[in-house]
Each structure stands twice: as structure tokens, then as C-alpha cells.
Design a protein around this motif. Structure first.
Motif, PDB file in Angstrom:
ATOM      1  N   ARG A  40     -29.542  -1.749  -9.387  1.00 35.67           N
ATOM      2  CA  ARG A  40     -28.082  -1.913  -9.358  1.00 35.67           C
ATOM      3  C   ARG A  40     -27.706  -3.343  -9.002  1.00 35.67           C
ATOM      4  NH1 ARG A  40     -25.347   3.092  -9.056  1.00 35.67           N
ATOM      5  NH2 ARG A  40     -26.703   4.731  -8.331  1.00 35.67           N
ATOM      6  N   LEU A  84     -28.321  -5.654 -11.954  1.00 37.40           N
ATOM      7  CA  LEU A  84     -27.257  -5.471 -12.944  1.00 37.40           C
ATOM      8  C   LEU A  84     -25.970  -6.159 -12.499  1.00 37.40           C
ATOM      9  CD1 LEU A  84     -27.811  -1.737 -13.938  1.00 37.40           C
ATOM     10  CD2 LEU A  84     -28.001  -3.699 -15.465  1.00 37.40           C
ATOM     11  N   ALA A  85     -25.630  -6.031 -11.225  1.00 34.01           N
ATOM     12  CA  ALA A  85     -24.391  -6.629 -10.714  1.00 34.01           C
ATOM     13  C   ALA A  85     -24.448  -8.150 -10.754  1.00 34.01           C
ATOM     14  CB  ALA A  85     -24.131  -6.149  -9.293  1.00 34.01           C
ATOM     15  N   ASP A  90     -23.985  -9.532 -14.155  1.00 38.36           N
ATOM     16  CA  ASP A  90     -22.754  -9.089 -14.813  1.00 38.36           C
ATOM     17  C   ASP A  90     -23.027  -8.085 -15.926  1.00 38.36           C
ATOM     18  OD1 ASP A  90     -20.955 -10.526 -13.229  1.00 38.36           O
ATOM     19  OD2 ASP A  90     -21.223 -12.330 -14.427  1.00 38.36           O
ATOM     20  N   ASP A 127     -23.453  -4.734 -15.006  1.00 38.52           N
ATOM     21  CA  ASP A 127     -23.173  -3.418 -14.428  1.00 38.52           C
ATOM     22  C   ASP A 127     -22.151  -2.623 -15.229  1.00 38.52           C
ATOM     23  OD1 ASP A 127     -21.490  -5.460 -13.536  1.00 38.52           O
ATOM     24  OD2 ASP A 127     -21.100  -4.530 -11.618  1.00 38.52           O
ATOM     25  N   THR A 128     -21.316  -3.292 -16.008  1.00 39.66           N
ATOM     26  CA  THR A 128     -20.331  -2.575 -16.826  1.00 39.66           C
ATOM     27  C   THR A 128     -20.992  -1.859 -18.007  1.00 39.66           C
ATOM     28  OG1 THR A 128     -19.847  -4.568 -18.093  1.00 39.66           O
ATOM     29  CG2 THR A 128     -18.448  -4.108 -16.192  1.00 39.66           C
TER      30      THR A 128
END
Length: 58
Positions: free
Chosen positions: A43, A46-47, A50, A52-53
Motif C-alpha cells: 500500500r 502504491l501511495a 501515486d 493507489d487510485t
């Protein structure tokens, strides 16, 4: 399709890249890829990237 990552204990950017490629392939075939049990480490990658969306339900 839902992919369970409950058994994943370690993750890195290569693992994230593989998930993004699987998502691309699923969408190209008219499907979708959902993730469950995404580890905190993944996570975070991913965050920071950018991305994570791409996996909002994870």
C-alpha cells in the motif's frame, strides 16, 4: 477477478509493477482486477508512486 494477497509477507516495487501489469492485461481483455489483503508495505509503495487510485478497493 479478485486476487487475494493474504499470504504475501514481503513486497517491493517489482511486485507492485507486476500487479499494475496484470491490471493492464485484465483491462485490455475487457475485465478488471481487484485486490484483497494488500500488505501495508505494498500500500505504501502504491501511495508513494501515486498508483493507489488504480486499486481503490485494496
Amino acid at each position: 477477478m479478485t486476487l487475494s494477497l493474504d499470504g504475501v509477507r514481503r513486497a517491493d516495487s517489482a511486485g507492485v509493477a507486476l500487479l499494475v501489469e496484470w491490471l493492464r492485461a485484465a483491462r485490455a481483455g475487457g475485465g478488471e482486477l481487484r485486490l484483497s489483503g494488500l500488505p501495508a508495505q505494498m500500500r505504501a509503495i502504491l501511495a508513494v508512486s501515486d498508483l493507489d487510485t488504480l486499486f481503490p478497493d485494496a
